[in-house]
Design a protein around this motif. Structure first.
Motif, PDB file in Angstrom:
ATOM      1  N   GLN A   3       0.833  -1.206   0.000  1.00 40.57           N
ATOM      2  CA  GLN A   3       0.000   0.000   0.000  1.00 40.57           C
ATOM      3  C   GLN A   3       0.870   1.260   0.000  1.00 40.57           C
ATOM      4  O   GLN A   3       0.559   2.228  -0.692  1.00 40.57           O
ATOM      5  CB  GLN A   3      -0.936  -0.007   1.228  1.00 40.57           C
ATOM      6  CG  GLN A   3      -1.979   1.074   1.211  1.00 40.57           C
ATOM      7  CD  GLN A   3      -2.966   0.913   0.067  1.00 40.57           C
ATOM      8  OE1 GLN A   3      -3.244  -0.193  -0.370  1.00 40.57           O
ATOM      9  NE2 GLN A   3      -3.487   2.015  -0.419  1.00 40.57           N
ATOM     10  N   ILE A   4       1.966   1.243   0.730  1.00 39.42           N
ATOM     11  CA  ILE A   4       2.876   2.389   0.762  1.00 39.42           C
ATOM     12  C   ILE A   4       3.504   2.593  -0.607  1.00 39.42           C
ATOM     13  O   ILE A   4       3.584   3.719  -1.114  1.00 39.42           O
ATOM     14  CB  ILE A   4       3.951   2.198   1.855  1.00 39.42           C
ATOM     15  CG1 ILE A   4       3.301   2.260   3.234  1.00 39.42           C
ATOM     16  CG2 ILE A   4       5.038   3.253   1.736  1.00 39.42           C
ATOM     17  CD1 ILE A   4       4.236   1.899   4.371  1.00 39.42           C
ATOM     18  N   LYS A   5       3.931   1.512  -1.232  1.00 41.31           N
ATOM     19  CA  LYS A   5       4.520   1.594  -2.575  1.00 41.31           C
ATOM     20  C   LYS A   5       3.501   2.130  -3.573  1.00 41.31           C
ATOM     21  O   LYS A   5       3.815   2.983  -4.414  1.00 41.31           O
ATOM     22  CB  LYS A   5       5.008   0.199  -2.999  1.00 41.31           C
ATOM     23  CG  LYS A   5       5.571   0.134  -4.387  1.00 41.31           C
ATOM     24  CD  LYS A   5       6.912   0.802  -4.487  1.00 41.31           C
ATOM     25  CE  LYS A   5       7.502   0.536  -5.864  1.00 41.31           C
ATOM     26  NZ  LYS A   5       8.617   1.394  -6.159  1.00 41.31           N
ATOM     27  N   LYS A   6       2.244   1.667  -3.469  1.00 38.86           N
ATOM     28  CA  LYS A   6       1.196   2.143  -4.369  1.00 38.86           C
ATOM     29  C   LYS A   6       0.929   3.634  -4.149  1.00 38.86           C
ATOM     30  O   LYS A   6       0.764   4.396  -5.108  1.00 38.86           O
ATOM     31  CB  LYS A   6      -0.089   1.351  -4.161  1.00 38.86           C
ATOM     32  CG  LYS A   6      -1.188   1.746  -5.128  1.00 38.86           C
ATOM     33  CD  LYS A   6      -2.468   1.009  -4.831  1.00 38.86           C
ATOM     34  CE  LYS A   6      -3.581   1.429  -5.747  1.00 38.86           C
ATOM     35  NZ  LYS A   6      -3.906   2.827  -5.720  1.00 38.86           N
ATOM     36  N   LEU A  11       1.379   9.243  -6.041  1.00 30.33           N
ATOM     37  CA  LEU A  11       1.876  10.609  -5.908  1.00 30.33           C
ATOM     38  C   LEU A  11       2.802  10.982  -7.065  1.00 30.33           C
ATOM     39  O   LEU A  11       2.739  12.089  -7.598  1.00 30.33           O
ATOM     40  CB  LEU A  11       2.596  10.794  -4.574  1.00 30.33           C
ATOM     41  CG  LEU A  11       1.713  10.786  -3.340  1.00 30.33           C
ATOM     42  CD1 LEU A  11       2.574  10.788  -2.086  1.00 30.33           C
ATOM     43  CD2 LEU A  11       0.769  11.976  -3.344  1.00 30.33           C
ATOM     44  N   GLU A  12       3.629  10.033  -7.456  1.00 35.50           N
ATOM     45  CA  GLU A  12       4.529  10.276  -8.590  1.00 35.50           C
ATOM     46  C   GLU A  12       3.718  10.466  -9.880  1.00 35.50           C
ATOM     47  O   GLU A  12       4.027  11.330 -10.703  1.00 35.50           O
ATOM     48  CB  GLU A  12       5.502   9.114  -8.738  1.00 35.50           C
ATOM     49  CG  GLU A  12       6.612   9.365  -9.715  1.00 35.50           C
ATOM     50  CD  GLU A  12       7.629   8.237  -9.750  1.00 35.50           C
ATOM     51  OE1 GLU A  12       8.521   8.313 -10.617  1.00 35.50           O
ATOM     52  OE2 GLU A  12       7.545   7.282  -8.958  1.00 35.50           O
ATOM     53  N   GLU A  75       2.278   0.698 -15.299  1.00 39.72           N
ATOM     54  CA  GLU A  75       2.749  -0.687 -15.353  1.00 39.72           C
ATOM     55  C   GLU A  75       3.203  -1.165 -13.974  1.00 39.72           C
ATOM     56  O   GLU A  75       2.891  -2.291 -13.561  1.00 39.72           O
ATOM     57  CB  GLU A  75       3.919  -0.782 -16.343  1.00 39.72           C
ATOM     58  CG  GLU A  75       3.868  -1.976 -17.248  1.00 39.72           C
ATOM     59  CD  GLU A  75       5.009  -1.910 -18.245  1.00 39.72           C
ATOM     60  OE1 GLU A  75       6.119  -2.346 -17.896  1.00 39.72           O
ATOM     61  OE2 GLU A  75       4.767  -1.399 -19.357  1.00 39.72           O
ATOM     62  N   GLN A  76       3.920  -0.313 -13.254  1.00 40.87           N
ATOM     63  CA  GLN A  76       4.389  -0.672 -11.914  1.00 40.87           C
ATOM     64  C   GLN A  76       3.221  -0.887 -10.962  1.00 40.87           C
ATOM     65  O   GLN A  76       3.244  -1.802 -10.138  1.00 40.87           O
ATOM     66  CB  GLN A  76       5.321   0.400 -11.367  1.00 40.87           C
ATOM     67  CG  GLN A  76       6.656   0.464 -12.039  1.00 40.87           C
ATOM     68  CD  GLN A  76       7.516   1.591 -11.507  1.00 40.87           C
ATOM     69  OE1 GLN A  76       7.224   2.171 -10.472  1.00 40.87           O
ATOM     70  NE2 GLN A  76       8.575   1.921 -12.234  1.00 40.87           N
ATOM     71  N   ILE A  77       2.206  -0.050 -11.070  1.00 42.11           N
ATOM     72  CA  ILE A  77       1.030  -0.191 -10.204  1.00 42.11           C
ATOM     73  C   ILE A  77       0.301  -1.505 -10.508  1.00 42.11           C
ATOM     74  O   ILE A  77      -0.134  -2.203  -9.603  1.00 42.11           O
ATOM     75  CB  ILE A  77       0.089   1.031 -10.354  1.00 42.11           C
ATOM     76  CG1 ILE A  77       0.736   2.269  -9.722  1.00 42.11           C
ATOM     77  CG2 ILE A  77      -1.257   0.753  -9.694  1.00 42.11           C
ATOM     78  CD1 ILE A  77      -0.034   3.549  -9.958  1.00 42.11           C
ATOM     79  N   GLU A  78       0.184  -1.836 -11.787  1.00 39.58           N
ATOM     80  CA  GLU A  78      -0.481  -3.079 -12.166  1.00 39.58           C
ATOM     81  C   GLU A  78       0.270  -4.305 -11.688  1.00 39.58           C
ATOM     82  O   GLU A  78      -0.330  -5.343 -11.400  1.00 39.58           O
ATOM     83  CB  GLU A  78      -0.662  -3.141 -13.681  1.00 39.58           C
ATOM     84  CG  GLU A  78      -1.712  -2.189 -14.209  1.00 39.58           C
ATOM     85  CD  GLU A  78      -1.794  -2.194 -15.719  1.00 39.58           C
ATOM     86  OE1 GLU A  78      -0.899  -2.793 -16.389  1.00 39.58           O
ATOM     87  OE2 GLU A  78      -2.732  -1.575 -16.248  1.00 39.58           O
ATOM     88  N   ASN A  79       1.586  -4.197 -11.598  1.00 38.08           N
ATOM     89  CA  ASN A  79       2.397  -5.339 -11.170  1.00 38.08           C
ATOM     90  C   ASN A  79       2.424  -5.539  -9.655  1.00 38.08           C
ATOM     91  O   ASN A  79       2.969  -6.521  -9.198  1.00 38.08           O
ATOM     92  CB  ASN A  79       3.825  -5.215 -11.706  1.00 38.08           C
ATOM     93  CG  ASN A  79       3.895  -5.403 -13.202  1.00 38.08           C
ATOM     94  OD1 ASN A  79       3.043  -6.038 -13.804  1.00 38.08           O
ATOM     95  ND2 ASN A  79       4.899  -4.821 -13.816  1.00 38.08           N
TER      96      ASN A  79
END
Length: 80
Positions: A3-6, A11-12, A75-79
């Motif tokens: 969740q923190i990474k997401k 934000l990015e 793509e990062q969020i989907e992974n």
């Protein structure tokens, strides 16, 4: 942890969408401003056209780079 990474990626993503909006504003106001200022004097028209083309090329370059970054974030969020 996921969740923190997401949240960081969200934000990015927002940051880059704001940058993309700035590029669109730069392109439209810059282009219209130069065209309007040089259209009244025909001997300065080539200078205005050159500056306008430069603005368009820079805007397109920044647009492509920002769009590529946005796609990477998605793509990062989907992974996750």
């Amino acid at each position: 942890k996921k969740q923190i990474k997401k949240n960081k990626l969200d934000l990015e993503y927002q940051k880059y969408t704001h940058l993309l909006n700035g590029v669109f504003i730069f392109a439209t106001t810059g282009l219209l401003g130069f065209i309007a200022s040089f259209i009244w004097s025909l001997e300065r028209l080539p200078i205005g056209a050159g500056i306008s083309i430069l603005i368009l090329v820079l805007s397109y370059y920044f647009y492509k780079n920002i769009n590529k970054k946005l796609e990477s974030i998605i793509e990062q969020i989907e992974n996750l």
